[in-house]
Design an enzyme around this catalytic site. Structure first.
Site, PDB file in Angstrom:
ATOM      1  N   LYS A  55      40.072  -4.058   1.071  1.00 43.78           N
ATOM      2  CA  LYS A  55      38.767  -3.924   0.445  1.00 43.78           C
ATOM      3  C   LYS A  55      38.171  -4.763   1.128  1.00 43.78           C
ATOM      4  CE  LYS A  55      38.174  -3.902  -3.761  1.00 43.78           C
ATOM      5  NZ  LYS A  55      39.535  -4.151  -4.793  1.00 43.78           N
TER       6      LYS A  55
ATOM      7  N   ARG B 299      45.261  -8.233 -13.572  1.00 37.91           N
ATOM      8  CA  ARG B 299      43.898  -7.565 -13.040  1.00 37.91           C
ATOM      9  C   ARG B 299      44.653  -6.110 -12.804  1.00 37.91           C
ATOM     10  NH1 ARG B 299      43.570 -11.345  -8.338  1.00 37.91           N
ATOM     11  NH2 ARG B 299      41.646  -9.559  -7.433  1.00 37.91           N
TER      12      ARG B 299
HETATM   13  P1  AMP Z   1      36.844  -9.694  -6.303  1.00 37.57           P
HETATM   14  O1  AMP Z   1      37.286 -10.366  -5.025  1.00 37.57           O
HETATM   15  O2  AMP Z   1      36.633  -8.227  -5.814  1.00 37.57           O
HETATM   16  O3  AMP Z   1      38.561  -9.113  -6.474  1.00 37.57           O
HETATM   17  O4  AMP Z   1      36.603 -10.435  -7.487  1.00 37.57           O
HETATM   18  C1  AMP Z   1      36.732 -11.153  -8.234  1.00 37.57           C
HETATM   19  C2  AMP Z   1      36.916 -11.404  -9.735  1.00 37.57           C
HETATM   20  O5  AMP Z   1      35.132 -11.273  -9.980  1.00 37.57           O
HETATM   21  C3  AMP Z   1      37.682 -10.011 -10.483  1.00 37.57           C
HETATM   22  O6  AMP Z   1      38.406 -10.532 -10.786  1.00 37.57           O
HETATM   23  C4  AMP Z   1      36.102 -10.370 -11.726  1.00 37.57           C
HETATM   24  O7  AMP Z   1      36.936 -11.395 -12.970  1.00 37.57           O
HETATM   25  C5  AMP Z   1      35.085 -10.833 -11.149  1.00 37.57           C
HETATM   26  N1  AMP Z   1      34.203  -9.731 -10.813  1.00 37.57           N
HETATM   27  C6  AMP Z   1      34.188  -8.772  -9.480  1.00 37.57           C
HETATM   28  N2  AMP Z   1      33.712  -7.751  -8.931  1.00 37.57           N
HETATM   29  C7  AMP Z   1      33.359  -7.483 -10.067  1.00 37.57           C
HETATM   30  C8  AMP Z   1      32.333  -6.199 -10.774  1.00 37.57           C
HETATM   31  N3  AMP Z   1      32.311  -5.377 -10.120  1.00 37.57           N
HETATM   32  N4  AMP Z   1      32.539  -6.580 -12.381  1.00 37.57           N
HETATM   33  C9  AMP Z   1      32.966  -7.110 -12.725  1.00 37.57           C
HETATM   34  N5  AMP Z   1      33.486  -8.975 -13.010  1.00 37.57           N
HETATM   35  C10 AMP Z   1      33.573  -8.833 -11.283  1.00 37.57           C
END
Ligand code: AMP
Length: 241
Positions: free
Chosen positions: A33, A191
């Site tokens: 993404k 995750r």
């Molecule tokens: P990502 O970089 O999108 O994989 O996000 C890393 C971490 O940030 C996730 O594992 C969550 O702990 C937190 N996070 C990111 N986006 C969200 C969201 N939309 N809702 C809740 N937690 C989020």
């Protein structure tokens, strides 16, 4: 979101890179993404809004939000809907979102999706979102996540598929690459469970709304970008609801 923010989406020139609406990039951790959002950002001249990046920046800067979120993010646990929704609301107020935006990593729960839908629907001039779901199988994702290394500026490498020229060093600015704490195999597994339980229903929510395409993410980055661009072009023909 202000009225002017949304109306400018509608009046954006009908040029080759005119988007059908704000773009949601959906998919499990590691589907690409962030990489694809950056490619689309360059192609369409609109910002990527990554809730994960915003949270990590807050953690790095030691803000109250960052202190609250750090343990959750490191463990791969979702941060509360209220907190993340507010972050997105604040970000959408910034003028660079006027011509459109790409949401990466949001919405991740049905509550967040409902909140976003109502925010955007509150202004009758808004274009409805289009959702792109990127799909890659579990083993491939595991490989991608555990091989991922990032620079402090957010450039993404992979020690197996896209290594830097010098091991551990960013090609562009020479900074040291690091592995995100949540990219370990154990946290990845949690995750993925969270994705299946909380985010898979979000994918179905947007699939049922129609302005949706699923993309096979198990191809070289450029090919996936081309597939997404073709999908966005098709979605421009799709009637609004
Ligand atoms: P990502 O970089 O999108 O994989 O996000 C890393 C971490 O940030 C996730 O594992 C969550 O702990 C937190 N996070 C990111 N986006 C969200 C969201 N939309 N809702 C809740 N937690 C989020």
């Amino acid at each position: 979101m202000t009225t002017s923010t949304v109306s400018e989406h509608k009046t954006a020139p009908a040029e080759k890179n005119f988007l059908p609406g704000p773009v949601l990039l959906l998919g499990a951790p590691g589907v690409g993404k962030g990489t694809q959002a950056k490619a689309l950002m360059a192609a369409y001249g609109i910002p990527q809004i990554s809730t994960g990046d915003i949270l990590r920046a807050n953690i790095k800067n030691g803000t109250p939000l960052g202190k609250m979120a750090k343990t959750l993010v490191d463990q791969g646990t979702l941060v509360s809907d209220d907190l993340v929704n507010q972050m997105v609301a604040d970000r959408l107020q910034q003028p660079d979102t006027h011509r459109g935006f790409i949401l990466d990593g949001f919405p991740r729960t049905l509550n967040q999706a409902t909140w976003l839908d109502s925010q955007l629907a509150a202004d009758t001039k808004t274009l409805p979102v289009v959702a792109i779901s990127i799909v890659v199988d579990y083993e491939q994702l595991l490989h991608r996540i555990t091989g991922r290394r990032v620079s402090p500026a957010g450039r993404i490498y992979n020690i197996y598929t896209h290594p830097p020229k010098v091991s551990g060093i960013c090609d562009v600015d020479g900074s040291a690459l690091v592995q995100r704490p949540d990219d370990s195999e154990a946290v990845f597994s949690d995750r993925m469970k969270t994705f299946e339980a909380q985010t898979a229903p979000v994918v179905e929510h947007y699939r049922n709304q129609g302005r949706f395409e699923e993309i096979d993410g198990d191809h070289p980055v450029d090919q996936v970008t081309s597939q997404i661009e073709a999908a966005l072009k098709r979605l421009r023909q799709h009637p609004r609801f």
